[in-house]
Write a protein that holds these residues in place. Structure first.
Motif, PDB file in Angstrom:
ATOM      1  N   ILE A  52      18.520 -53.082  23.782  1.00 49.61           N
ATOM      2  CA  ILE A  52      17.663 -54.075  23.100  1.00 49.61           C
ATOM      3  C   ILE A  52      17.156 -53.526  21.774  1.00 49.61           C
ATOM      4  O   ILE A  52      17.244 -54.200  20.728  1.00 49.61           O
ATOM      5  N   PHE A  53      16.656 -52.288  21.777  1.00 49.64           N
ATOM      6  CA  PHE A  53      16.137 -51.711  20.530  1.00 49.64           C
ATOM      7  C   PHE A  53      17.263 -51.488  19.508  1.00 49.64           C
ATOM      8  O   PHE A  53      17.069 -51.677  18.309  1.00 49.64           O
ATOM      9  N   LEU A  54      18.440 -51.099  20.006  1.00 52.76           N
ATOM     10  CA  LEU A  54      19.561 -50.893  19.085  1.00 52.76           C
ATOM     11  C   LEU A  54      20.001 -52.205  18.455  1.00 52.76           C
ATOM     12  O   LEU A  54      20.305 -52.263  17.251  1.00 52.76           O
ATOM     13  N   ALA A  55      20.012 -53.268  19.264  1.00 50.30           N
ATOM     14  CA  ALA A  55      20.365 -54.576  18.714  1.00 50.30           C
ATOM     15  C   ALA A  55      19.344 -55.011  17.657  1.00 50.30           C
ATOM     16  O   ALA A  55      19.703 -55.543  16.596  1.00 50.30           O
ATOM     17  N   GLY A  56      18.047 -54.777  17.961  1.00 46.84           N
ATOM     18  CA  GLY A  56      17.025 -55.118  16.964  1.00 46.84           C
ATOM     19  C   GLY A  56      17.156 -54.296  15.694  1.00 46.84           C
ATOM     20  O   GLY A  56      17.006 -54.804  14.577  1.00 46.84           O
ATOM     21  N   TYR A  57      17.484 -52.995  15.861  1.00 48.35           N
ATOM     22  CA  TYR A  57      17.664 -52.128  14.689  1.00 48.35           C
ATOM     23  C   TYR A  57      18.835 -52.594  13.823  1.00 48.35           C
ATOM     24  O   TYR A  57      18.716 -52.696  12.596  1.00 48.35           O
ATOM     25  N   LEU A  58      19.961 -52.922  14.468  1.00 46.64           N
ATOM     26  CA  LEU A  58      21.129 -53.365  13.710  1.00 46.64           C
ATOM     27  C   LEU A  58      20.860 -54.706  13.023  1.00 46.64           C
ATOM     28  O   LEU A  58      21.308 -54.936  11.886  1.00 46.64           O
ATOM     29  N   LEU A  59      20.124 -55.600  13.707  1.00 45.07           N
ATOM     30  CA  LEU A  59      19.809 -56.896  13.107  1.00 45.07           C
ATOM     31  C   LEU A  59      18.924 -56.742  11.876  1.00 45.07           C
ATOM     32  O   LEU A  59      19.192 -57.337  10.813  1.00 45.07           O
ATOM     33  N   ILE A  60      17.873 -55.928  12.001  1.00 40.02           N
ATOM     34  CA  ILE A  60      16.967 -55.725  10.862  1.00 40.02           C
ATOM     35  C   ILE A  60      17.696 -55.031   9.715  1.00 40.02           C
ATOM     36  O   ILE A  60      17.500 -55.356   8.538  1.00 40.02           O
ATOM     37  N   ARG A  61      18.576 -54.080  10.037  1.00 36.47           N
ATOM     38  CA  ARG A  61      19.330 -53.401   8.991  1.00 36.47           C
ATOM     39  C   ARG A  61      20.259 -54.364   8.268  1.00 36.47           C
ATOM     40  O   ARG A  61      20.388 -54.297   7.030  1.00 36.47           O
ATOM     41  N   TRP A  62      20.888 -55.257   9.034  1.00 37.73           N
ATOM     42  CA  TRP A  62      21.753 -56.264   8.392  1.00 37.73           C
ATOM     43  C   TRP A  62      20.952 -57.172   7.478  1.00 37.73           C
ATOM     44  O   TRP A  62      21.393 -57.513   6.363  1.00 37.73           O
ATOM     45  N   LEU A  63      19.767 -57.591   7.913  1.00 38.28           N
ATOM     46  CA  LEU A  63      18.913 -58.433   7.075  1.00 38.28           C
ATOM     47  C   LEU A  63      18.503 -57.687   5.800  1.00 38.28           C
ATOM     48  O   LEU A  63      18.442 -58.284   4.712  1.00 38.28           O
ATOM     49  N   MET A  64      18.213 -56.390   5.912  1.00 39.53           N
ATOM     50  CA  MET A  64      17.867 -55.609   4.722  1.00 39.53           C
ATOM     51  C   MET A  64      19.027 -55.554   3.730  1.00 39.53           C
ATOM     52  O   MET A  64      18.833 -55.713   2.522  1.00 39.53           O
ATOM     53  N   GLN A  65      20.227 -55.344   4.225  1.00 41.78           N
ATOM     54  CA  GLN A  65      21.375 -55.284   3.330  1.00 41.78           C
ATOM     55  C   GLN A  65      21.654 -56.624   2.665  1.00 41.78           C
ATOM     56  O   GLN A  65      22.006 -56.670   1.478  1.00 41.78           O
ATOM     57  N   VAL A  66      21.468 -57.700   3.426  1.00 37.25           N
ATOM     58  CA  VAL A  66      21.649 -59.030   2.828  1.00 37.25           C
ATOM     59  C   VAL A  66      20.615 -59.264   1.744  1.00 37.25           C
ATOM     60  O   VAL A  66      20.918 -59.782   0.647  1.00 37.25           O
ATOM     61  N   THR A  67      19.370 -58.898   2.025  1.00 40.64           N
ATOM     62  CA  THR A  67      18.309 -59.050   1.025  1.00 40.64           C
ATOM     63  C   THR A  67      18.584 -58.196  -0.205  1.00 40.64           C
ATOM     64  O   THR A  67      18.334 -58.616  -1.345  1.00 40.64           O
ATOM     65  N   LEU A  68      19.115 -56.996   0.018  1.00 42.07           N
ATOM     66  CA  LEU A  68      19.437 -56.106  -1.096  1.00 42.07           C
ATOM     67  C   LEU A  68      20.481 -56.732  -2.013  1.00 42.07           C
ATOM     68  O   LEU A  68      20.345 -56.710  -3.243  1.00 42.07           O
ATOM     69  N   ARG A  69      21.536 -57.303  -1.406  1.00 42.10           N
ATOM     70  CA  ARG A  69      22.578 -57.926  -2.231  1.00 42.10           C
ATOM     71  C   ARG A  69      22.081 -59.199  -2.907  1.00 42.10           C
ATOM     72  O   ARG A  69      22.485 -59.510  -4.025  1.00 42.10           O
ATOM     73  N   ARG A  70      21.195 -59.915  -2.238  1.00 44.75           N
ATOM     74  CA  ARG A  70      20.724 -61.183  -2.812  1.00 44.75           C
ATOM     75  C   ARG A  70      19.832 -60.967  -4.013  1.00 44.75           C
ATOM     76  O   ARG A  70      19.959 -61.657  -5.030  1.00 44.75           O
ATOM     77  N   PHE A  71      18.934 -59.988  -3.914  1.00 44.76           N
ATOM     78  CA  PHE A  71      18.002 -59.734  -5.013  1.00 44.76           C
ATOM     79  C   PHE A  71      18.499 -58.637  -5.956  1.00 44.76           C
ATOM     80  O   PHE A  71      17.775 -58.235  -6.857  1.00 44.76           O
ATOM     81  N   ARG A  72      19.733 -58.151  -5.703  1.00 47.49           N
ATOM     82  CA  ARG A  72      20.362 -57.165  -6.579  1.00 47.49           C
ATOM     83  C   ARG A  72      19.496 -55.907  -6.761  1.00 47.49           C
ATOM     84  O   ARG A  72      19.273 -55.426  -7.873  1.00 47.49           O
TER      85      ARG A  72
END
Length: 387
Positions: free
Chosen positions: A53-73
């Motif tokens: 459960i914690f690993l899934a949450g970690y991977l999800l939050i990390r994916w959201l961070m990377q998406v945000t990084l690419r979106r806001f450059r």
């Protein structure tokens, strides 16, 4: 078949009895292995589910961070510390959940959580202080060795304070720990006085910077190129490709001659000519040789030259001067040898005499030597005549 089954049953019963006796030593009462194995299996399954459960949450939050990084450059420098903090939180929550599953007391869980947060705060402080320190050092263009030294000192101080603060969360007496460290420090100091002396001298050398890596220096009659400035020793490489390590305490207390600190170096070669020869003629022979050598500088204020330096007993001493760059200091004797050989050949070709020490004896009317010399002449047979 029945005998084999009976043997297996007896073997398993004996093994169970042996394990029961072993565990009875560690804890009172009989051990129910079925209940123990069931409890261990259930705890392992629950722990695996929590980690998932914690690993899934970690991977999800990390994916959201990377998406945000690419979106806001945003740059990777912004994402990197966030990922470190996220990874730290994942490991902390997973550890606390597993410890709670294993029945760890609430007080200990609270102490672990506080200690982990304090350690995270000290890590962030170390990262910020190190970044500020590097920026300031680069602004003032200090030596890389000083930068590394200050970074190490800051890291040791922050880590020491962090460890002491973390230990305080588990009920350790900090004053006793600090006093113990002080006593150990005094003992180490007395046992390693020479090392500490060299260490302090190394810091002094790095701050005062009488030489840098790559400079050609002379220290304690040791001449060579500075290859490394450590906290305890200074490394030189001689012209014979021999490495010499000099203790920094000895370096700091000795005379240091730096041939590279001010740029090009002037080299002198003494050359003697006979009194009957012309200094101007010798200069016209020598100067083209200096100007033709590829390693001799020909800058406006660093031109090679020839001048009279002394009227010696049997010769006119000339001073041959030329300049070389700091990177040519390791081959300076070779350059001088090449120039001296070419000067000798050129002076011989021009008929300019290079005098050497000799003695002439003149005997005028030495009548007192006649009794000694005449017997010698009488004993010497006359030379045979040809024909």
């Amino acid at each position: 078949m029945d005998q084999e089954s009976g043997f297996t049953t007896d073997l398993l019963q004996a093994l169970r009895q042996s394990l029961s006796d072993t565990f009875s030593v560690l804890g009172p009462g009989d051990v129910d292995f079925t209940a123990l194995l069931a409890k261990i299996a259930s705890q392992l399954i629950v722990s695996a589910i929590l980690i998932t459960i914690f690993l899934a949450g970690y991977l999800l939050i990390r994916w959201l961070m990377q998406v945000t990084l690419r979106r806001f450059r945003l740059t990777e420098t912004v994402l990197h510390p966030l990922l470190i903090g996220l990874r730290y939180a994942f490991f902390l929550l997973t550890a606390l959940a597993i410890m709670a599953q294993l029945g760890v007391k609430t007080e200990l869980l609270g102490a672990v959580a506080k200690a982990a947060l304090i350690a995270l705060m000290f890590y962030l402080a170390w990262a910020v202080v190190t970044r500020i320190l590097i920026t300031l050092l680069q602004r003032y263009n200090l030596d890389p060795s000083i930068e590394q030294l200050l970074r190490n000192v800051v890291s040791v101080l922050i880590v020491a304070f962090g460890i002491v603060t973390v230990l305080a969360q588990f009920g350790f007496d900090i004053l006793s720990v600090v006093a113990g460290l002080g006593i150990v420090g005094l003992a180490v100091g007395f046992a390693a006085q020479s090392t500490l002396s060299n260490f302090i001298a190394g810091i002094t050398i790095l701050i005062e910077r009488p030489f840098r890596i790559g400079d050609w220096v002379r220290i304690h009659d040791q001449e060579g190129k500075v290859m490394k400035i450590a906290l305890r020793t200074t490394w030189l490489r001689t012209r014979d490709n021999i490495f010499t390590m000099i203790p920094n305490d000895s370096v700091a207390s000795s005379d240091i001659i730096n041939f590279s600190a001010e740029g090009p170096t002037r080299v002198r070669i003494p050359v003697g000519i006979a009194y009957k020869e012309s200094i101007k003629a010798a200069r016209e022979v020598i100067l083209p040789i200096l100007e033709a050598h590829p390693d001799v500088l020909k800058a406006p204020d660093m031109m090679p030259g020839v001048s009279a330096s002394e009227l010696a007993d049997s010769s006119v001493e000339l001073r041959v001067l030329y300049w070389i760059t700091p990177d040519k200091m390791d081959i300076q004797p070779r350059i001088s040898a090449q120039l001296l050989e070419q000067i000798k050949e050129a002076l011989d070709a021009a008929g300019i005499e290079i005098p050497f020490p000799h003695l002439q004896l003149f005997i005028d009317d030495a009548k007192g030597l006649k009794p000694v010399m005449e017997p010698l002449y009488e004993r010497t047979p006359p030379a045979p005549r040809n024909g």
